[in-house]
Design an enzyme around this catalytic site. Sequence first.
Site, short mmCIF file in Angstrom:
data_model
loop_
_atom_site.label_atom_id
_atom_site.label_comp_id
_atom_site.label_asym_id
_atom_site.label_seq_id
_atom_site.Cartn_x
_atom_site.Cartn_y
_atom_site.Cartn_z
N TYR A 37 87.90 69.55 84.02
CA TYR A 37 87.03 70.15 85.06
C TYR A 37 87.84 70.63 86.26
O TYR A 37 87.41 70.46 87.40
CB TYR A 37 85.98 69.14 85.54
CG TYR A 37 85.24 68.40 84.45
CD1 TYR A 37 84.44 69.08 83.54
CD2 TYR A 37 85.35 67.01 84.34
CE1 TYR A 37 83.75 68.40 82.55
CE2 TYR A 37 84.66 66.32 83.35
CZ TYR A 37 83.86 67.02 82.46
OH TYR A 37 83.18 66.34 81.49
N TYR A 165 72.62 65.57 80.89
CA TYR A 165 74.01 65.75 80.47
C TYR A 165 74.27 64.85 79.26
O TYR A 165 73.99 63.65 79.32
CB TYR A 165 74.99 65.41 81.60
CG TYR A 165 76.43 65.44 81.14
CD1 TYR A 165 77.13 66.65 81.06
CD2 TYR A 165 77.07 64.27 80.73
CE1 TYR A 165 78.43 66.69 80.60
CE2 TYR A 165 78.39 64.31 80.26
CZ TYR A 165 79.05 65.52 80.20
OH TYR A 165 80.35 65.55 79.73
N ASP A 259 70.13 58.49 75.29
CA ASP A 259 71.56 58.53 75.57
C ASP A 259 71.83 57.53 76.70
O ASP A 259 71.58 57.83 77.87
CB ASP A 259 71.95 59.96 75.95
CG ASP A 259 73.42 60.08 76.35
OD1 ASP A 259 74.08 59.04 76.54
OD2 ASP A 259 73.88 61.23 76.50
N LYS A 288 81.21 54.79 77.04
CA LYS A 288 81.73 54.42 78.36
C LYS A 288 82.01 52.93 78.54
O LYS A 288 83.05 52.46 78.10
CB LYS A 288 80.80 54.97 79.45
CG LYS A 288 80.84 56.50 79.49
CD LYS A 288 80.77 57.07 80.89
CE LYS A 288 81.16 58.54 80.92
NZ LYS A 288 80.07 59.47 80.67
#
Length: 441
Positions: A37, A165, A259, A288
Amino acid sequence: MHKNRTPELHSGGPERLSGGEIPDWYSEGVPHVWLPYTQMQTTPDPLPVVGADGVRLELADGRRLIDGIASWWTACHGYNHPRLKEKMKAQIDRLSHVMLGGLVHEEAARLAKRLADLLPGDLNHVFFSESGSVSVEIALKMAVQFWLNQGVTGRTRFVGFKAGYHGDTSATMAVGDSDGGMHKAFGDYLQQQHIVKLPENPTELEAFSVFLKDHRDGIAGVIMEPLIQGAGGMKFHGPEILRGIHEACREADVLLILDEIFTGFGRTGTMFACEQAGVVPDIICLGKALTAGMVAMAATVAGERVYGAFLSEEADKAFMHGPTYMANPLACAAANASLDIFEEEDVLGQVKKIEGHLTQSLAQFLDRPDVVDVRVKGAVGVIQMKKITDPVAMRQEFVKEGVWIRPLGDVIYLTPAFTMQPRDIASLTEAIDTVLQRMQG
Ligand SMILES: *Cc1c(COP(=O)(O)O)cnc(C)c1O
């Protein structure tokens, strides 16, 4: 060793790394590292991290930063945790990797059983992978094949939500908010999905339910992040919204994929966010903090109905997917060690305390005219600004104050390790106050 040498990464850029020792590996290697990014032409030099302990990052020049982000909220028990390290070290001596095609190992079996026990309802069948995006890809593929295996054709589309997202790969970009999000330019390349506004009240939930019923013949499933939409802007919704969406999926007989890559493992105050709504999805994605920030791993966990649709005498009803490093033993060992910590220590109690400290210390920012909203859920604290003109410059100002905070769009957020002490939270908020006064007046 080149001392005090400024690495020449690029021609321009707002600030050079300066002071202290810049190691050889930095000046020689970093120009070859393409950062995420990041506009590589104008980016400030990335900070060389040589160690991390607890909630602190140690830089090459000896500076220490309090980490407000916990490496994209993965390092939930803090860095350099002895239990995680011991378990991984023991595992590396025994078995560092083996393929899962026809073979299996103890840490994978233990982890799968523990996840099945921890997750609500009948989420019992764990498909391992190596990143969150891949776990979402797997969930989408699973949902499509779930219908095909039962002879139902045409149900290949998904419903996602604005500000959602789900990852950076093609299929996951397509179910995220590509208009409002960071994948805007890819519209023509991505598969067309239904990206709708997240319902906010009973009327909108009713309209959503009608929409789902009208389109159900083309829809495989609905995918959403429960309670907190993370990377799309740290937006919160209540458990009643999640319940309403679950209900709509039930009525239309559409699969619900949750999610929980951001929200899973205590971040919102419960082990999984869906517990707060009493909702059991058909498929859940984890990643994560699964390994507490030690090493890459993710998992897609299916309930009995989904799993059952793949059982057959016919070989081609099998789920055709198999990441090379799936269920890597080192990753499974880290995840098991993290679950040990959850079992033996009052980790959710720590989250509750952090929630209290964040609520207390972030409230002061509501007085500022440039602050739209302050919100806290679990160990997530958010300051919604009217506008952040230069998030990268703001990040650098935070470093000057000795903290690592990475503004996201118009949001300043904190997702600290659950071990963070009140004085460190106070240092983070003081730094935010200082930087806001300096930059925004
Ligand atoms: C980070 C994240 C992903 C993507 O995970 P990666 O490991 O970066 O591929 C997907 N969904 C959510 C909610 C996330 O926070």
